[in-house]
Motif scaffolding. Sequence first.
Motif, PDB file in Angstrom:
ATOM      1  N   SER A 441     124.040 -47.015  94.463  1.00 16.67           N
ATOM      2  CA  SER A 441     123.795 -45.705  95.061  1.00 16.67           C
ATOM      3  C   SER A 441     124.538 -45.626  96.382  1.00 16.67           C
ATOM      4  CB  SER A 441     122.299 -45.503  95.314  1.00 16.67           C
ATOM      5  OG  SER A 441     121.881 -46.358  96.353  1.00 16.67           O
ATOM      6  N   ILE A 442     124.726 -44.416  96.865  1.00 17.99           N
ATOM      7  CA  ILE A 442     125.420 -44.231  98.140  1.00 17.99           C
ATOM      8  C   ILE A 442     124.638 -44.928  99.252  1.00 17.99           C
ATOM      9  CG2 ILE A 442     126.120 -42.510  99.852  1.00 17.99           C
ATOM     10  CD1 ILE A 442     126.823 -40.644  97.586  1.00 17.99           C
ATOM     11  N   ASP A 443     123.321 -44.798  99.155  1.00 21.98           N
ATOM     12  CA  ASP A 443     122.455 -45.447 100.140  1.00 21.98           C
ATOM     13  C   ASP A 443     122.692 -46.945 100.205  1.00 21.98           C
ATOM     14  OD1 ASP A 443     121.098 -43.536 101.379  1.00 21.98           O
ATOM     15  OD2 ASP A 443     119.114 -44.094 100.589  1.00 21.98           O
ATOM     16  N   GLU A 444     122.706 -47.527  99.027  1.00 21.63           N
ATOM     17  CA  GLU A 444     122.894 -48.963  98.937  1.00 21.63           C
ATOM     18  C   GLU A 444     124.239 -49.354  99.554  1.00 21.63           C
ATOM     19  OE1 GLU A 444     122.066 -50.746  94.982  1.00 21.63           O
ATOM     20  OE2 GLU A 444     123.808 -52.012  95.410  1.00 21.63           O
ATOM     21  N   TYR A 463     133.189 -44.259  96.874  1.00 18.97           N
ATOM     22  CA  TYR A 463     131.988 -44.946  96.395  1.00 18.97           C
ATOM     23  C   TYR A 463     132.168 -45.253  94.910  1.00 18.97           C
ATOM     24  CZ  TYR A 463     129.690 -43.064 100.598  1.00 18.97           C
ATOM     25  OH  TYR A 463     129.330 -42.749 101.873  1.00 18.97           O
ATOM     26  N   PHE A 464     132.202 -46.491  94.581  1.00 21.69           N
ATOM     27  CA  PHE A 464     132.254 -46.882  93.162  1.00 21.69           C
ATOM     28  C   PHE A 464     130.816 -47.078  92.687  1.00 21.69           C
ATOM     29  CE2 PHE A 464     136.773 -48.727  92.371  1.00 21.69           C
ATOM     30  CZ  PHE A 464     137.325 -47.522  92.781  1.00 21.69           C
ATOM     31  N   LEU A 465     130.250 -46.024  92.161  1.00 28.52           N
ATOM     32  CA  LEU A 465     128.831 -46.055  91.813  1.00 28.52           C
ATOM     33  C   LEU A 465     128.607 -46.501  90.382  1.00 28.52           C
ATOM     34  CD1 LEU A 465     127.920 -42.708  93.562  1.00 28.52           C
ATOM     35  CD2 LEU A 465     127.377 -45.013  94.348  1.00 28.52           C
ATOM     36  N   ASP A 466     129.674 -46.533  89.633  1.00 30.90           N
ATOM     37  CA  ASP A 466     129.561 -46.900  88.239  1.00 30.90           C
ATOM     38  C   ASP A 466     130.207 -48.265  88.049  1.00 30.90           C
ATOM     39  OD1 ASP A 466     129.231 -46.657  85.455  1.00 30.90           O
ATOM     40  OD2 ASP A 466     131.331 -46.112  85.302  1.00 30.90           O
ATOM     41  N   GLU A 467     129.546 -49.071  87.254  1.00 33.34           N
ATOM     42  CA  GLU A 467     130.043 -50.432  87.037  1.00 33.34           C
ATOM     43  C   GLU A 467     131.496 -50.453  86.579  1.00 33.34           C
ATOM     44  OE1 GLU A 467     127.273 -51.349  84.003  1.00 33.34           O
ATOM     45  OE2 GLU A 467     125.999 -52.498  85.356  1.00 33.34           O
ATOM     46  N   ARG A 468     131.844 -49.395  85.843  1.00 23.56           N
ATOM     47  CA  ARG A 468     133.179 -49.404  85.254  1.00 23.56           C
ATOM     48  C   ARG A 468     134.280 -48.996  86.216  1.00 23.56           C
ATOM     49  NH1 ARG A 468     129.869 -47.784  80.270  1.00 23.56           N
ATOM     50  NH2 ARG A 468     128.525 -47.513  82.054  1.00 23.56           N
ATOM     51  N   ASP A 469     133.872 -48.469  87.381  1.00 27.16           N
ATOM     52  CA  ASP A 469     134.890 -47.993  88.316  1.00 27.16           C
ATOM     53  C   ASP A 469     135.882 -49.079  88.703  1.00 27.16           C
ATOM     54  OD1 ASP A 469     133.872 -45.485  88.252  1.00 27.16           O
ATOM     55  OD2 ASP A 469     132.732 -45.668  90.120  1.00 27.16           O
ATOM     56  N   GLU A 470     135.362 -50.291  88.825  1.00 24.96           N
ATOM     57  CA  GLU A 470     136.264 -51.351  89.238  1.00 24.96           C
ATOM     58  C   GLU A 470     137.214 -51.773  88.129  1.00 24.96           C
ATOM     59  OE1 GLU A 470     134.554 -54.832  91.019  1.00 24.96           O
ATOM     60  OE2 GLU A 470     135.737 -54.526  92.825  1.00 24.96           O
ATOM     61  N   PHE A 471     136.800 -51.538  86.887  1.00 27.65           N
ATOM     62  CA  PHE A 471     137.752 -51.769  85.796  1.00 27.65           C
ATOM     63  C   PHE A 471     138.901 -50.777  85.918  1.00 27.65           C
ATOM     64  CE2 PHE A 471     133.918 -53.252  83.193  1.00 27.65           C
ATOM     65  CZ  PHE A 471     134.143 -54.571  83.528  1.00 27.65           C
ATOM     66  N   VAL A 472     138.537 -49.556  86.297  1.00 27.39           N
ATOM     67  CA  VAL A 472     139.544 -48.508  86.442  1.00 27.39           C
ATOM     68  C   VAL A 472     140.556 -48.895  87.512  1.00 27.39           C
ATOM     69  CG1 VAL A 472     139.942 -46.118  87.145  1.00 27.39           C
ATOM     70  CG2 VAL A 472     138.014 -46.662  85.656  1.00 27.39           C
ATOM     71  N   LEU A 606     123.889 -62.952 100.216  1.00 29.41           N
ATOM     72  CA  LEU A 606     123.869 -62.670  98.776  1.00 29.41           C
ATOM     73  C   LEU A 606     122.891 -61.545  98.476  1.00 29.41           C
ATOM     74  CD1 LEU A 606     123.784 -66.220  97.103  1.00 29.41           C
ATOM     75  CD2 LEU A 606     125.751 -64.702  97.345  1.00 29.41           C
ATOM     76  N   LEU A 607     121.715 -61.629  99.083  1.00 28.04           N
ATOM     77  CA  LEU A 607     120.680 -60.620  98.825  1.00 28.04           C
ATOM     78  C   LEU A 607     121.166 -59.230  99.217  1.00 28.04           C
ATOM     79  CD1 LEU A 607     117.445 -62.499  99.959  1.00 28.04           C
ATOM     80  CD2 LEU A 607     118.020 -61.768  97.633  1.00 28.04           C
ATOM     81  N   ILE A 608     121.798 -59.150 100.387  1.00 23.92           N
ATOM     82  CA  ILE A 608     122.279 -57.852 100.857  1.00 23.92           C
ATOM     83  C   ILE A 608     123.292 -57.265  99.869  1.00 23.92           C
ATOM     84  CG2 ILE A 608     123.606 -56.696 102.669  1.00 23.92           C
ATOM     85  CD1 ILE A 608     122.321 -58.704 104.640  1.00 23.92           C
ATOM     86  N   GLN A 609     124.090 -58.139  99.273  1.00 28.35           N
ATOM     87  CA  GLN A 609     125.075 -57.673  98.298  1.00 28.35           C
ATOM     88  C   GLN A 609     124.450 -57.384  96.934  1.00 28.35           C
ATOM     89  OE1 GLN A 609     128.205 -56.828  98.299  1.00 28.35           O
ATOM     90  NE2 GLN A 609     128.723 -57.351 100.390  1.00 28.35           N
ATOM     91  N   GLY A 610     123.154 -57.667  96.801  1.00 27.20           N
ATOM     92  CA  GLY A 610     122.509 -57.445  95.512  1.00 27.20           C
ATOM     93  C   GLY A 610     122.873 -58.513  94.496  1.00 27.20           C
ATOM     94  N   LEU A 611     123.273 -59.681  94.975  1.00 29.01           N
ATOM     95  CA  LEU A 611     123.625 -60.761  94.048  1.00 29.01           C
ATOM     96  C   LEU A 611     122.427 -61.671  93.835  1.00 29.01           C
ATOM     97  CD1 LEU A 611     127.109 -61.559  95.536  1.00 29.01           C
ATOM     98  CD2 LEU A 611     126.703 -60.838  93.183  1.00 29.01           C
TER      99      LEU A 611
END
Length: 630
Positions: A441-444, A463-472, A606-611
């Motif tokens: 999310s933008i917030d995140e 903002y790459f909000l979709d997992e696939r954006d980085e594939f793009v 790691l936590l901050i990155q959501g990993l």
Amino acid sequence: MAKKQFKAESKRLLEMMINSIYTNKEIFLRELISNASDALDKRHYLSLTDSSQKISRKDLTITIEADKANRTLVIEDTGIGMTEEELEKNLGTIAKSGSAEFRAQLEKAEKNIDIIGQFGVGFYSAFMVSKRILVETLSAKEEQAYSWSSSGEDGYIISPITKETVGTRITLSLKEDTEDENYSEYLEEYKLRELVKKYSDYVRYPIRMEVTKSIPDPTDDKKTIDTKEMETLNSMVPLWKKQKSKIKEEEYNEFYKSKFNDWENPQKVIHYNVEGTLSYTALLFIPSRTPYNFYYQDFEPGLQLYSKGVFILDKAKDLLPDHFRFVTGLVDSDDLNLNISREILQQDRQVRSLAKSIEKKIQSALEDMLKNDRENYEKFFENFGLNLKYGIYKDYGVNKDKLQDLILFRSSAEKKYVTLKEYTERMKEGQDKIYYACGSSIDEIEKLPVMGKIHEKGYEVLYFLDERDEFVSGIMRDYDGKQFMSVSSSGLDLDTEEEKKEKEEKAAESKGLLEAMKDALGERVKEVRISSRLKDDPVCVVADEGISLEMEKYMANDPMNKGGVKAVKILEVNPDHPIFAKLQKIQNEQPEKLADYADVLYTQALLIQGLPIDDPAEYARKITDLMIQA
Ligand code: ADP
Ligand code: MG
């Protein structure tokens, strides 16, 4: 003949139909006529491709008969008919199209009866107005005719009957009128005429009904007498053959809804005509919402294919490239071979050039919408943008050049959608990369440690909000010569020369500390270094070249890839944060504690990155210890 029970789902739907208080019951006629028309299409096609099944076009008809005395309404066609097996399969079970979604909605539907009219619920809708339905049918493929009859919930009976002509005759025994419902209306000439005009005008077969006409009495010219005569109620001109300027928006909408099983108006209509080596007319639609099964296997993309107005194929998927599979509609060409089948469609040279031409038209229609009707385009993009992105990275990016200007990203500038062109055109002086940040999310994303610095420097971030954006971005590599760069990648460099110098000095000063931390963390990081991307946060983790943090997250969620690929990580420390001075102090005074500090800070990053973290219990224990000591 034994009575058979409907399948459970069909039964539910049926109950709903029977007890329906839905006000728009009249749609049942549209549904039955549309089935008849489909059956006629199939028969016509058969007659053109199988010489033993010849039938003249003029004998392909739909007839309506109303019998007031018996309260019955008959819809009869000379279509393909149904075999015994087909009767069982088609009318004993809930119909295919739209029904899965209908079923899902049914769960919530008890009160919201409106949804009945929203779906092409098909044959069963006749139970909204009938207490009993009799289907008599002779298939073109079988000698024996059969009837199917049902009074609703308690099942149906199939029996052999005599019927001379191929086709299907459906007799509805209408319900009794009630205070609220006037079922008798469906036996009135004016009403039937009105309904046919409203819903079925473009059906390409005559819908005929015996009507009463007043003509002058030949014996007394002051009087008139009533005579009966057959009349064709529909105009039969296919909508797509009419002149564009003569078609009202409303007509397109009705046509789309009744033909392509949607309840909402299309978001975009693309109607055009091509003359040339391959002449054709196309009437294409972009739905105004994502079909519920669009991203699932059972979604069948494709266009209807006609040749000189003769229906050839439904859902011809070779006419549409995958990246435009959200388009529905039809194509009518004068130059195609009638004997074309699904199998040879793909190899046919004409079909291929037809498909190419259609792709170009859709492409330019979308470009046009993006340019001139932004609001609508954004709505379209919310529905189908994912599919365009998928089109970019599919097949190693062969279509990326076509599609790259059609995709949108939200950006930090105004939290609005931007195109890559808009982004690059307003890049800051000296900026040579397209910055992006991943998150759900933008917030995140805005909470990511690096964002403070990015804003301070005044860079716009996608903002790459979709997992696939980085594939793009991975497949594209760059846009207009500007490379994509994740704000969480090790290569990000936001500092001025002066700041860089300062950092280098700091790094040299704290070389021992950074090395000690690296030793403590071992294989988990490649390096611990001074950060130039942090403003208020103590630490962050970034990915070295190769697998990004987002990719790692994505892979971690993929069951096929358990514990698989990981990013090579670098821990960055903010030299301006009070923790830095504390770390230096610890290293000088209590070096045995440094390992715990390094570990806790790394885990935090790691936590901050959501990993995911390796050992939550161990982390919690260390935090508690630190709290006790404080
Ligand atoms: P759908 O038309 O969406 O498939 P319906 O409930 O309207 O669903 O019809 C179910 C099936 O019954 C049709 O797909 C068709 O195979 C068959 N059917 C219905 N009416 C006729 C008809 N008049 N002639 C031949 N087949 C028919
Ligand atoms: Mg139908």
